[in-house]
Design a protein around this motif. Structure first.
Motif, PDB file in Angstrom:
ATOM      1  N   ASN A 157      29.536  38.904  38.739  1.00  0.00           N
ATOM      2  CA  ASN A 157      29.626  39.560  38.348  1.00  0.00           C
ATOM      3  C   ASN A 157      31.013  39.068  37.668  1.00  0.00           C
ATOM      4  N   PRO A 158      32.339  39.956  36.658  1.00  0.00           N
ATOM      5  CA  PRO A 158      33.354  38.961  36.480  1.00  0.00           C
ATOM      6  C   PRO A 158      34.216  39.180  38.054  1.00  0.00           C
ATOM      7  N   ASN A 159      35.236  38.717  37.669  1.00  0.00           N
ATOM      8  CA  ASN A 159      36.470  38.511  38.849  1.00  0.00           C
ATOM      9  C   ASN A 159      37.486  39.411  38.833  1.00  0.00           C
ATOM     10  N   VAL A 160      37.099  40.776  38.812  1.00  0.00           N
ATOM     11  CA  VAL A 160      37.856  41.939  38.474  1.00  0.00           C
ATOM     12  C   VAL A 160      37.731  43.308  39.202  1.00  0.00           C
ATOM     13  N   SER A 161      39.595  43.816  39.323  1.00  0.00           N
ATOM     14  CA  SER A 161      39.326  44.877  40.817  1.00  0.00           C
ATOM     15  C   SER A 161      40.022  45.684  40.435  1.00  0.00           C
ATOM     16  N   GLY A 162      39.584  47.146  41.270  1.00  0.00           N
ATOM     17  CA  GLY A 162      40.509  48.835  40.678  1.00  0.00           C
ATOM     18  C   GLY A 162      39.454  49.097  40.511  1.00  0.00           C
ATOM     19  N   GLN A 163      39.929  49.957  39.173  1.00  0.00           N
ATOM     20  CA  GLN A 163      39.274  51.347  38.738  1.00  0.00           C
ATOM     21  C   GLN A 163      38.513  50.587  37.326  1.00  0.00           C
ATOM     22  N   VAL A 164      37.896  50.619  37.096  1.00  0.00           N
ATOM     23  CA  VAL A 164      37.042  49.370  35.904  1.00  0.00           C
ATOM     24  C   VAL A 164      36.337  50.064  35.472  1.00  0.00           C
ATOM     25  N   THR A 165      35.782  49.883  34.172  1.00  0.00           N
ATOM     26  CA  THR A 165      34.136  49.983  33.864  1.00  0.00           C
ATOM     27  C   THR A 165      33.233  49.536  33.962  1.00  0.00           C
TER      28      THR A 165
END
Length: 188
Positions: A157-165
């Protein structure tokens, strides 16, 4: 909440509910009623975070019926239920109608289905897509939740963090999982 500031100055906007109207897109031809849910804000947040949505992305959410009579009846029905839920004796009668903890039978769920049409317009081009599947209240929701959990645990998955959709966190990996689980995504 809709608007700029969600990601790198990009903008995503959820249009608030507007009045009932007939959609001009020939592929649909429905009477549309504003559907006041949280979904437009989630979609707009994805639009603000993902460059693939374009720089001026907006989104509106409606329920559609083939005739004005059904649209008016639906609006009156929803308005009546909303009003009844605010009057204690009527609310109590409504709650007795369908006891908590019970849902539709397996045979009823087998006969249930959903269809959601998406119409996008940009630079003079219109694209119509459709998502469809079985019982949305139990069967397909369970698939979506389970496939999301497995996607988060096992997929790249994309390397994102926090409150994401969902679109930001899982994107195409979740789309592929939902398709394999039997939810249909098609261009019309």
């Amino acid at each position: 909440m809709p608007g700029g500031g969600w990601s790198r100055g990009r903008r995503g906007a959820a249009r608030g509910p507007r009045s009932a109207h007939r959609v001009a897109t020939p592929s649909l031809g429905y009477w549309l009623l504003p559907l006041p849910t949280i979904d437009p804000f989630v979609v707009a947040r994805s639009g603000a975070a993902l460059a693939s949505y374009g720089p001026a992305f907006t989104y509106s959410h409606y329920a559609g019926t083939k005739t004005l009579r059904y649209a008016a009846g639906g609006a009156v029905g929803v308005g009546g239920l909303t009003l009844a839920s605010q009057v204690p004796p009527l609310r109590k009668a409504l709650l007795k109608r369908v006891p908590q903890g019970e849902g539709p039978s397996a045979s009823r769920r087998e006969k249930s289905w959903f269809t959601v049409d998406f119409v996008a317009e940009s630079a003079g081009t219109t694209v119509h897509t459709r998502v469809s599947g079985g019982d949305p209240g139990y069967t397909e929701t369970a698939k979506m939740l389970a496939e999301s959990a497995v996607c988060l645990a096992l997929d790249e998955n994309p390397n994102v963090s926090g409150q994401v959709t969902t679109a930001t966190a899982m994107g195409d990996a979740l789309l592929a999982r939902l398709q394999r689980a039997g939810i249909v995504f098609e261009r019309r």
